[in-house]
Design a protein around this motif. Structure first.
Motif, PDB file in Angstrom:
ATOM      1  N   MET A  65       0.821  -1.192   0.000  1.00 51.74           N
ATOM      2  CA  MET A  65       0.000   0.000   0.000  1.00 51.74           C
ATOM      3  C   MET A  65       0.872   1.265   0.000  1.00 51.74           C
ATOM      4  SD  MET A  65      -2.945   1.499  -0.066  1.00 51.74           S
ATOM      5  CE  MET A  65      -4.094   0.186   0.154  1.00 51.74           C
ATOM      6  N   ARG A  66       1.945   1.260   0.785  1.00 56.05           N
ATOM      7  CA  ARG A  66       2.836   2.433   0.830  1.00 56.05           C
ATOM      8  C   ARG A  66       3.372   2.765  -0.563  1.00 56.05           C
ATOM      9  NH1 ARG A  66       5.298   4.476   5.616  1.00 56.05           N
ATOM     10  NH2 ARG A  66       7.180   4.921   4.443  1.00 56.05           N
ATOM     11  N   ASP A  67       3.740   1.731  -1.310  1.00 55.01           N
ATOM     12  CA  ASP A  67       4.283   1.951  -2.646  1.00 55.01           C
ATOM     13  C   ASP A  67       3.245   2.619  -3.548  1.00 55.01           C
ATOM     14  OD1 ASP A  67       6.484   1.577  -4.541  1.00 55.01           O
ATOM     15  OD2 ASP A  67       5.063   0.243  -5.562  1.00 55.01           O
ATOM     16  N   ARG A  68       2.016   2.166  -3.467  1.00 53.56           N
ATOM     17  CA  ARG A  68       0.928   2.755  -4.263  1.00 53.56           C
ATOM     18  C   ARG A  68       0.723   4.227  -3.894  1.00 53.56           C
ATOM     19  NH1 ARG A  68      -4.732   0.491  -3.647  1.00 53.56           N
ATOM     20  NH2 ARG A  68      -5.555   2.055  -5.031  1.00 53.56           N
ATOM     21  N   ILE A  69       0.730   4.511  -2.612  1.00 55.32           N
ATOM     22  CA  ILE A  69       0.556   5.884  -2.153  1.00 55.32           C
ATOM     23  C   ILE A  69       1.700   6.756  -2.664  1.00 55.32           C
ATOM     24  CG2 ILE A  69       0.527   7.380  -0.117  1.00 55.32           C
ATOM     25  CD1 ILE A  69      -0.886   5.037   1.390  1.00 55.32           C
ATOM     26  N   VAL A  70       2.919   6.246  -2.596  1.00 55.18           N
ATOM     27  CA  VAL A  70       4.085   7.010  -3.058  1.00 55.18           C
ATOM     28  C   VAL A  70       3.988   7.284  -4.553  1.00 55.18           C
ATOM     29  CG1 VAL A  70       6.597   6.928  -3.391  1.00 55.18           C
ATOM     30  CG2 VAL A  70       5.608   6.249  -1.202  1.00 55.18           C
ATOM     31  N   ARG A  71       3.572   6.281  -5.328  1.00 49.28           N
ATOM     32  CA  ARG A  71       3.437   6.483  -6.778  1.00 49.28           C
ATOM     33  C   ARG A  71       2.419   7.573  -7.099  1.00 49.28           C
ATOM     34  NH1 ARG A  71       1.696   1.318  -9.057  1.00 49.28           N
ATOM     35  NH2 ARG A  71       1.773   0.666  -6.940  1.00 49.28           N
ATOM     36  N   VAL A  72       1.257   7.495  -6.466  1.00 48.88           N
ATOM     37  CA  VAL A  72       0.209   8.483  -6.713  1.00 48.88           C
ATOM     38  C   VAL A  72       0.644   9.860  -6.231  1.00 48.88           C
ATOM     39  CG1 VAL A  72      -2.133   9.170  -6.063  1.00 48.88           C
ATOM     40  CG2 VAL A  72      -1.685   6.826  -6.763  1.00 48.88           C
ATOM     41  N   ALA A  73       1.270   9.934  -5.076  1.00 48.68           N
ATOM     42  CA  ALA A  73       1.750  11.215  -4.549  1.00 48.68           C
ATOM     43  C   ALA A  73       2.794  11.811  -5.487  1.00 48.68           C
ATOM     44  CB  ALA A  73       2.330  11.035  -3.151  1.00 48.68           C
ATOM     45  N   GLY A  74       3.642  10.977  -6.042  1.00 46.48           N
ATOM     46  CA  GLY A  74       4.657  11.459  -6.979  1.00 46.48           C
ATOM     47  C   GLY A  74       4.026  12.097  -8.195  1.00 46.48           C
ATOM     48  N   LEU A 129       5.775  11.639   3.565  1.00 46.89           N
ATOM     49  CA  LEU A 129       5.360  11.167   2.241  1.00 46.89           C
ATOM     50  C   LEU A 129       6.212  11.812   1.151  1.00 46.89           C
ATOM     51  CD1 LEU A 129       3.580   9.634   0.285  1.00 46.89           C
ATOM     52  CD2 LEU A 129       1.836  11.418   0.567  1.00 46.89           C
ATOM     53  N   LEU A 130       6.451  13.098   1.253  1.00 50.93           N
ATOM     54  CA  LEU A 130       7.273  13.778   0.247  1.00 50.93           C
ATOM     55  C   LEU A 130       8.705  13.248   0.238  1.00 50.93           C
ATOM     56  CD1 LEU A 130       5.953  17.425   0.588  1.00 50.93           C
ATOM     57  CD2 LEU A 130       5.494  15.782  -1.246  1.00 50.93           C
ATOM     58  N   ARG A 131       9.247  12.934   1.414  1.00 51.02           N
ATOM     59  CA  ARG A 131      10.583  12.313   1.468  1.00 51.02           C
ATOM     60  C   ARG A 131      10.583  10.971   0.735  1.00 51.02           C
ATOM     61  NH1 ARG A 131      10.543  13.677   6.945  1.00 51.02           N
ATOM     62  NH2 ARG A 131      11.608  15.630   7.251  1.00 51.02           N
ATOM     63  N   ALA A 132       9.529  10.185   0.935  1.00 50.07           N
ATOM     64  CA  ALA A 132       9.425   8.879   0.261  1.00 50.07           C
ATOM     65  C   ALA A 132       9.333   9.065  -1.251  1.00 50.07           C
ATOM     66  CB  ALA A 132       8.218   8.110   0.791  1.00 50.07           C
ATOM     67  N   VAL A 149      14.823   9.681  -6.802  1.00 58.93           N
ATOM     68  CA  VAL A 149      16.284   9.663  -6.853  1.00 58.93           C
ATOM     69  C   VAL A 149      16.785   8.251  -7.135  1.00 58.93           C
ATOM     70  CG1 VAL A 149      18.375   9.939  -5.439  1.00 58.93           C
ATOM     71  CG2 VAL A 149      16.621  11.715  -5.444  1.00 58.93           C
ATOM     72  N   SER A 150      16.192   7.255  -6.504  1.00 61.21           N
ATOM     73  CA  SER A 150      16.586   5.855  -6.725  1.00 61.21           C
ATOM     74  C   SER A 150      16.341   5.436  -8.168  1.00 61.21           C
ATOM     75  CB  SER A 150      15.825   4.921  -5.788  1.00 61.21           C
ATOM     76  OG  SER A 150      16.182   5.162  -4.467  1.00 61.21           O
ATOM     77  N   GLU A 151      15.174   5.814  -8.710  1.00 58.98           N
ATOM     78  CA  GLU A 151      14.855   5.473 -10.104  1.00 58.98           C
ATOM     79  C   GLU A 151      15.816   6.165 -11.063  1.00 58.98           C
ATOM     80  OE1 GLU A 151      10.783   6.654 -10.463  1.00 58.98           O
ATOM     81  OE2 GLU A 151      10.027   4.788  -9.590  1.00 58.98           O
ATOM     82  N   ALA A 152      16.075   7.447 -10.812  1.00 57.40           N
ATOM     83  CA  ALA A 152      16.989   8.199 -11.675  1.00 57.40           C
ATOM     84  C   ALA A 152      18.396   7.612 -11.607  1.00 57.40           C
ATOM     85  CB  ALA A 152      17.005   9.674 -11.263  1.00 57.40           C
ATOM     86  N   ASP A 153      18.838   7.282 -10.402  1.00 53.14           N
ATOM     87  CA  ASP A 153      20.173   6.707 -10.214  1.00 53.14           C
ATOM     88  C   ASP A 153      20.313   5.392 -10.976  1.00 53.14           C
ATOM     89  OD1 ASP A 153      22.790   6.703  -8.982  1.00 53.14           O
ATOM     90  OD2 ASP A 153      22.030   5.079  -7.713  1.00 53.14           O
ATOM     91  N   ALA A 154      19.302   4.540 -10.866  1.00 55.40           N
ATOM     92  CA  ALA A 154      19.352   3.249 -11.565  1.00 55.40           C
ATOM     93  C   ALA A 154      19.386   3.452 -13.076  1.00 55.40           C
ATOM     94  CB  ALA A 154      18.154   2.382 -11.162  1.00 55.40           C
ATOM     95  N   GLY A 155      18.581   4.385 -13.558  1.00 51.30           N
ATOM     96  CA  GLY A 155      18.561   4.665 -14.995  1.00 51.30           C
ATOM     97  C   GLY A 155      19.871   5.230 -15.492  1.00 51.30           C
TER      98      GLY A 155
END
Length: 90
Positions: free
Chosen positions: A1-10, A47-50, A56-62
């Motif tokens: 659920m946290r992941d879903r919330i983070v995606r939508v918040a993003g 939430l904003l930190r998440a 940042v993690s996605e950008a770093d991996a890319g």
């Protein structure tokens, strides 16, 4: 659920001038109450930190994939530039 919330918040957070109604917007988008969102994140700041950590993690991996890529430098640099623009807040 946290992941879903983070995606939508993003998605909700990008392109905003303020975070005023962020929690309301996220809850509405997910079809849940704001109280439920606060069960998973103690504050809007948490939430904003998440969201930022995820970005940042996605950008770093890319970027790491692009740097390790074989092929012409010009082509890799072009993809790197496009990737960086994708993460800019415009």
């Amino acid at each position: 659920m946290r992941d879903r919330i983070v995606r939508v918040a993003g998605k909700s957070f990008c392109g905003r001038d303020s975070t005023g109604s962020l929690m309301d917007d996220v809850a509405r988008e997910l079809g849940m109450s704001k109280k439920t969102v606060y069960l998973h994140f103690e504050s809007k700041e948490e939430l904003l930190r998440a969201v930022l950590l995820r970005r940042v993690s996605e950008a770093d991996a890319g970027l790491e994939r692009l740097v390790k890529e074989k092929g012409p430098f010009r082509q890799s640099f072009g993809r790197l530039f496009v990737s960086c623009r994708r993460w800019s807040p415009t």
